[in-house]
Design a protein around this motif. Structure first.
Motif, short mmCIF file in Angstrom:
data_model
loop_
_atom_site.label_atom_id
_atom_site.label_comp_id
_atom_site.label_asym_id
_atom_site.label_seq_id
_atom_site.Cartn_x
_atom_site.Cartn_y
_atom_site.Cartn_z
N UNK A 1 0.82 -1.22 0.00
CA UNK A 1 0.00 0.00 0.00
C UNK A 1 0.86 1.27 0.00
N UNK A 2 1.74 1.39 0.96
CA UNK A 2 2.51 2.63 1.08
C UNK A 2 3.42 2.87 -0.14
N UNK A 3 4.21 1.86 -0.59
CA UNK A 3 5.04 2.10 -1.77
C UNK A 3 4.22 2.48 -3.00
N UNK A 4 3.05 1.84 -3.15
CA UNK A 4 2.28 2.13 -4.37
C UNK A 4 1.65 3.51 -4.32
N UNK A 5 1.44 4.05 -3.13
CA UNK A 5 0.78 5.36 -3.03
C UNK A 5 1.77 6.51 -2.88
N UNK A 6 3.07 6.19 -2.79
CA UNK A 6 4.04 7.24 -2.52
C UNK A 6 5.00 7.39 -3.68
N UNK A 7 4.87 8.51 -4.40
CA UNK A 7 5.74 8.75 -5.56
C UNK A 7 7.19 8.85 -5.11
N UNK A 8 8.06 8.15 -5.80
CA UNK A 8 9.49 8.28 -5.51
C UNK A 8 10.06 7.11 -4.74
N UNK A 9 9.21 6.34 -4.04
CA UNK A 9 9.72 5.16 -3.34
C UNK A 9 9.98 4.06 -4.38
N UNK A 10 11.11 3.39 -4.27
CA UNK A 10 11.43 2.36 -5.26
C UNK A 10 11.37 0.97 -4.62
N UNK A 11 10.88 0.00 -5.38
CA UNK A 11 10.79 -1.38 -4.87
C UNK A 11 11.51 -2.33 -5.81
N UNK A 12 11.91 -3.51 -5.28
CA UNK A 12 12.51 -4.52 -6.15
C UNK A 12 11.40 -5.40 -6.74
N UNK A 13 11.80 -6.43 -7.48
CA UNK A 13 10.78 -7.24 -8.18
C UNK A 13 9.87 -8.01 -7.20
N UNK A 14 10.34 -8.21 -5.97
CA UNK A 14 9.48 -8.89 -4.99
C UNK A 14 8.64 -7.92 -4.18
N UNK A 15 8.80 -6.62 -4.44
CA UNK A 15 7.99 -5.62 -3.74
C UNK A 15 8.66 -5.04 -2.51
N UNK A 16 9.90 -5.50 -2.20
CA UNK A 16 10.61 -4.91 -1.05
C UNK A 16 11.03 -3.48 -1.37
N UNK A 17 10.95 -2.62 -0.36
CA UNK A 17 11.43 -1.25 -0.55
C UNK A 17 12.95 -1.28 -0.74
N UNK A 18 13.42 -0.51 -1.71
CA UNK A 18 14.88 -0.44 -1.91
C UNK A 18 15.45 0.60 -0.95
N UNK A 19 16.54 0.21 -0.28
CA UNK A 19 17.23 1.15 0.63
C UNK A 19 18.71 1.15 0.31
N UNK A 20 19.41 2.23 0.73
CA UNK A 20 20.86 2.25 0.53
C UNK A 20 21.55 1.67 1.76
N UNK A 21 22.88 1.76 1.83
CA UNK A 21 23.57 1.12 2.95
C UNK A 21 23.36 1.87 4.26
N UNK A 22 22.65 3.01 4.21
CA UNK A 22 22.29 3.69 5.45
C UNK A 22 20.78 3.61 5.70
N UNK A 23 20.15 2.62 5.12
CA UNK A 23 18.73 2.35 5.32
C UNK A 23 17.81 3.45 4.79
N UNK A 24 18.34 4.36 3.95
CA UNK A 24 17.50 5.42 3.37
C UNK A 24 16.90 4.91 2.06
N UNK A 25 15.62 5.20 1.87
CA UNK A 25 14.95 4.85 0.61
C UNK A 25 15.36 5.85 -0.45
N UNK A 26 14.73 5.75 -1.63
CA UNK A 26 15.03 6.70 -2.70
C UNK A 26 14.53 8.10 -2.36
N UNK A 27 13.69 8.22 -1.33
CA UNK A 27 13.19 9.54 -0.93
C UNK A 27 14.06 10.09 0.20
N UNK A 28 14.53 11.33 0.08
CA UNK A 28 15.37 11.91 1.13
C UNK A 28 14.65 11.95 2.47
N UNK A 29 15.34 11.53 3.51
CA UNK A 29 14.78 11.60 4.86
C UNK A 29 13.79 10.49 5.17
N UNK A 30 13.59 9.57 4.21
CA UNK A 30 12.65 8.46 4.45
C UNK A 30 13.45 7.16 4.52
#
Ligand code: FAD
Length: 520
Positions: free
Chosen positions: A448-477
């Motif tokens: 629900x949240x990834x599909x409704x939030x522009x800018x959040x990126x997911x992998x093919x299994x639907x997991x939210x993508x994060x960097x090595x500091x646990x930040x998503x593609x959205x700053x501060x998230x």
């Protein structure tokens, strides 16, 4: 070597009829005896096996010297939910796996000792389940905002109302919140929002509150706790234990706002506009998988999630006192072999099923559930149909499931997970009587949240993508737990903990995040 102190448990025949706890915990004497088995290694490997880095030798030493409250304080320096971890964490694959005593026999029962210290502190604080607003099953309270509610109205109401439904805490000297330092003191009071009140969200919230942040957890359901509340049944994790840990978080200043689906009731942008400086997403994996075989949509076939939510959260076992009904068949088949499958099977048994069969396509050795849970399920009378795979559900003329047609399986070469791949045995079809089936074959990230939030990126299994500091593609998230690929309580907690550190770094030292737009 002195034998491990076994934890007492209720006899299988008695416990399979009710939802009271199976394991009875250690007495003070038993805990001291077990703690004295620890040889206090100079280089404790057990700590390396703990995702939340508990100082295991120190808390065990405190128990050995008969100071369980000190042990509880040491636990809480790193773990906001010790009474829960002591009950459900797979210690046998983590800290206890690394214990040096395991080379010659049983490792120290670290999980049992963790449970003892946390429960001792809880009992000492005089908390009882009757104080808890969440322990008793009651019908769903009217919701402030259901899915699709008006965002403006929700923001106005929920951000102003008293967020805490708990009574005033009882605080003894030993029960003071443990406070840690933020990297920079002028972030004290900064607002951080957490979406989801499972172990990932609660751990992140607790650690940020300890650093002085003003933390609000938004939970879509009407009770907090995530799977700890709606998935794991009371005979493994009583709700008053969860409520006590939640009260401890409240003592740290964490606010919990219920009935709020972040992304729909209130968007992430709206949270930033409300003054939150960072957001942590811990929305879990609540989307059930299906077998995609004929007959799967017959009546009386549930997903394990629906079945357990109906019972644990909506108190369907108390229908008609509660609003939510549940059907329980005579011959119940649970498909799957993980903790969820064990919980569903044992719950069906407690609700009065005559025979409960667990159908799993690999062998006993590959069952992914904790061995303790498998053993308890077997003792209680769950029948294990191993090396068996359903191929179709067969219903009656009214559309109710009556049978499952299955195939026998054999194990071939290991697959990518390292487990031997099951292969069907040609012509081995057979029928199992089944007037209720529960599918417990896996869960995917909540979309629900990834599909409704522009800018959040997911992998093919639907997991939210994060960097090595646990930040998503959205700053501060930031994000952690099952929504990014975790699969245990402790891994969710570990990620919540690390995210809290990175959120603190993000807010305290913006220069480290030059390419990121900082929400100031
Ligand atoms: P969750 O616990 O799933 O919590 C996520 C929360 O977010 C939920 O409360 C959900 O309602 C809320 N939410 C979702 N979307 C939104 C939104 N948009 N806005 C606001 N809130 C939202 N692990 C173990 O280690 N040991 C066990 O014995 C064990 N047994 C299990 C038994 C069952 C039946 C199940 C289902 C799982 C079990 N697990 C066990 C796995 C473990 O519970 C999970 O790995 C863990 O709970 C994940 O934590 P989380 O915080 O990421 O998510």
């Amino acid at each position: 070597m002195i034998d491990k102190t076994k934890m007492r448990e209720r006899p299988a025949g008695a416990r399979a009829k009710d939802f009271a706890q199976v394991n009875l915990g250690y007495s003070r004497e038993e805990a001291i005896a077990e703690a004295k088995r620890c040889i206090q290694c100079i280089n404790p490997l057990c700590v390396q096996g703990c995702p939340v880095e508990i100082n295991i030798p120190a808390f065990i030493k405190a128990i050995a010297s008969d100071n369980p409250l000190k042990a509880a304080r040491i636990l809480k320096e790193k773990n906001n939910l010790p009474a829960i971890c002591g009950r459900v964490c797979p210690q046998e694959e983590q800290c206890e796996l690394k214990c040096i005593l395991k080379k010659k026999g049983d490792p120290v029962a670290i999980g049992n000792l963790e449970r003892f210290a946390a429960d001792f502190e809880k009992d000492k604080a005089g908390e009882t389940s009757s104080l808890s607003p969440f322990s008793d099953c009651a019908t769903t309270p009217s919701t402030l905002a259901a899915e699709g509610g008006d965002e403006g109205q929700v923001k106005d109401t929920l951000l102003k109302r008293s967020p805490s439904p708990w009574p005033s805490p009882i605080m003894g000297e030993e029960n003071k919140p443990v406070v840690t330092q933020s990297l920079k003191r002028d972030t004290v009071g900064f607002k951080v929002a957490v979406a989801g009140s499972g172990p990932a969200g609660l751990t992140c919230a607790g650690d940020l509150a300890k650093m002085g942040y003003d933390v609000t957890v938004f939970e879509s359901l009407h009770k907090p706790g995530g799977v700890l509340r709606y998935g794991i049944p009371g005979f493994r994790l009583p709700s008053d234990v969860l409520d006590y840990e939640l009260k401890n978080l409240e003592k740290l200043g964490v606010k919990i706002v219920l009935n709020t689906l972040v992304g729909r009731t209130i968007s992430i942008d709206a949270l930033f506009n409300e003054g939150f400086k960072a957001v942590f997403i811990g929305t879990g994996a609540g989307l059930p998988a299906f077998l995609n075989i004929p007959g799967e949509n017959l009546n009386h076939i549930y997903s394990a999630n629906e079945f357990l939510v109906r019972v644990n959260l909506m108190c369907a076992n108390e229908f008609p006192v509660s609003d939510t009904p549940i059907y329980v068949g005579k011959n119940v088949c649970v498909i799957g072999g993980g903790n969820t499958a064990m919980d569903a099977a044992r719950t069906a048994l407690r609700l009065g099923a005559h025979e409960v069969s667990l159908i799993y396509r690999r062998s006993d050795a590959e069952l992914p559930a904790r061995r303790e849970e498998v053993n308890h399920a077997k003792e209680e009378g769950i029948k294990f149909q191993l090396l068996t795979n359903p191929v179709r559900f067969i219903g009656d003329e009214k559309g109710f499931v009556q049978q499952i047609e299955c195939l026998k399986m054999e194990l071939g070469e290991p697959d990518s997970s390292g487990r031997r791949r099951p292969k069907p045995v040609e012509g081995s079809n057979f029928i199992i009587p089944c007037d209720m089936a529960i599918l417990a074959i896996g869960l995917s990230p909540n979309p629900v949240l990834p599909s409704l939030t522009k800018g959040l990126e997911t992998d093919e299994e639907g997991h939210l993508k994060i960097d090595d500091k646990f930040m998503t593609a959205l700053p501060g998230v930031f994000a952690g737990g099952d929504i990014v690929g975790g699969d245990t309580v402790i891994s969710a907690m570990g990620m919540g903990k690390k995210s809290a550190r990175y959120i603190d770094e993000y807010l305290s030292i913006p220069a480290l995040y030059p390419s990121r737009l900082h929400h100031s």
